[in-house]
Enzyme design. Sequence first.
Site, PDB file in Angstrom:
ATOM      1  N   ARG A  45       0.840  -1.215   0.000  1.00 37.13           N
ATOM      2  CA  ARG A  45       0.000   0.000   0.000  1.00 37.13           C
ATOM      3  C   ARG A  45       0.870   1.258   0.000  1.00 37.13           C
ATOM      4  NH1 ARG A  45      -1.158   2.436   4.182  1.00 37.13           N
ATOM      5  NH2 ARG A  45      -1.624   0.742   5.617  1.00 37.13           N
ATOM      6  N   TYR A  56     -19.630  11.384 -15.935  1.00 31.43           N
ATOM      7  CA  TYR A  56     -19.930  10.122 -15.269  1.00 31.43           C
ATOM      8  C   TYR A  56     -20.726  10.399 -13.987  1.00 31.43           C
ATOM      9  CZ  TYR A  56     -19.593   5.613 -13.156  1.00 31.43           C
ATOM     10  OH  TYR A  56     -19.930   4.419 -12.570  1.00 31.43           O
ATOM     11  N   ASP A 100     -11.085  12.970 -17.998  1.00 35.48           N
ATOM     12  CA  ASP A 100     -11.502  11.559 -17.926  1.00 35.48           C
ATOM     13  C   ASP A 100     -11.444  11.027 -19.361  1.00 35.48           C
ATOM     14  OD1 ASP A 100     -12.920   9.164 -17.955  1.00 35.48           O
ATOM     15  OD2 ASP A 100     -14.353   9.810 -16.430  1.00 35.48           O
ATOM     16  N   LYS A 132     -12.992  -0.415 -17.782  1.00 36.85           N
ATOM     17  CA  LYS A 132     -13.654  -0.368 -19.073  1.00 36.85           C
ATOM     18  C   LYS A 132     -12.707  -0.865 -20.180  1.00 36.85           C
ATOM     19  CE  LYS A 132     -16.859   1.379 -16.482  1.00 36.85           C
ATOM     20  NZ  LYS A 132     -17.073   2.817 -16.350  1.00 36.85           N
TER      21      LYS A 132
END
Length: 393
Positions: free
Chosen positions: A58, A111, A184, A209
């Site tokens: 992380r 979005y 985006d 996507k």
Amino acid sequence: MTTNTRELPDGVKSATVLAQGNGRCSPQTGEYPPPISVGVTYARDSGYALRDGKAYTRDQGSAGLEHVERLLALVERGTDALVLSSGLAASTAVFQALAPGSRVIVQEVQYFGLTKWLREFGADQGLRVVTVPNGNLDSMRAAVTAEPTALVWIETPANPTWVVTDVAAVAEIADGAGAVLAVDNTVPTPIHTNPLALGAHLVMHSCTKYLNGHDDVMAGALITDGSKPELWRRLMLQRQLAGQVLGGLDAYLLLRGMKTLSARMRVISPSALAIAEHFDDHPDIERVAYPGLAGDAGHKIAAAQMTGGYSGMLALLVRGGLRVSLDVARQTELFIPATSLGGTASLIEHRYTFEGAGSRTPENLLRLSIGLEDPGDLIADIEGAIARARSRG
Ligand SMILES: *Cc1c(COP(=O)(O)O)cnc(C)c1O
């Protein structure tokens, strides 16, 4: 860092970089592709020092994450990339990295998940959110120059009405005002648009996507042009300390999916254009929204800023309103009636139903994500669904 023994020559095309997954192999054995890296922790050496600067995935990432990040940076013409656990994790990290009181400009159509997050949490984060209509440069200029602005966030073509925005023009406006421009780029993909090359400072992807392309990974990414180092430092810290990190297996699947991105877009984009052209001027369709259509309001700008195609997303505004359009979405036999986009299988979605309360999407809009099927089969499927929906009267 250390798994990567081979860089591709400068100047090779994105298709080449993608096909080879950036050509990296194991430095120890030469194994190609390199082993999947899943570890979350790193043993120290006998002097209690970190061997490779990494203590915990992380915090410092992993070889697997770095491999896919390097590939993303290369195909988006950026200097660095950060992979996160979803597209929205990537988007919201940017807004969360801003100082309280920051003024941010977004578009009306974008979005819907981001719109919802800004409505729910924007004010709590101390953000002053200004919304401008899509594709209207005068409103954008007026908004950006009215007061000091930290961030301009745009999406083009914008989901789900596919309105086009001129990235280079907005970049000039943002630069003139000292604002960061983030784009985006989920729908165009780096195959059809490189916003950083058009002057944007930051690119965001829902890798869920097209980049992964197989409906089996959720991931997001940010790519920087290197011009906003303090913002980038805070974004890296965001992933480290807010923890929107991607698992090693998913990072591997994303890399694997990206290897075929260029080939998939070469099938998907012409297929979407053929389908859009078929339903343009169709008696049962009020309007087709697809920037590749010569008659589309955004076509001229799209033709100038998109290369090699217009991607695979279009909208059919069906005559007969909510009832008929919903029926069409329920009557297809090939299109899967599901949300999401960018996979191998074509999806159809009654977007207004998905967005729910607060949606501004037209009630008769069907969002199509075109996949790899034969376009003639897909056209016949929609024609059949329209006929069945109509016959129910
Ligand atoms: C799906 C999508 C997102 C959100 O990505 P997730 O991976 O679902 O979190 C953001 N922008 C666009 C354009 C999208 O299609």
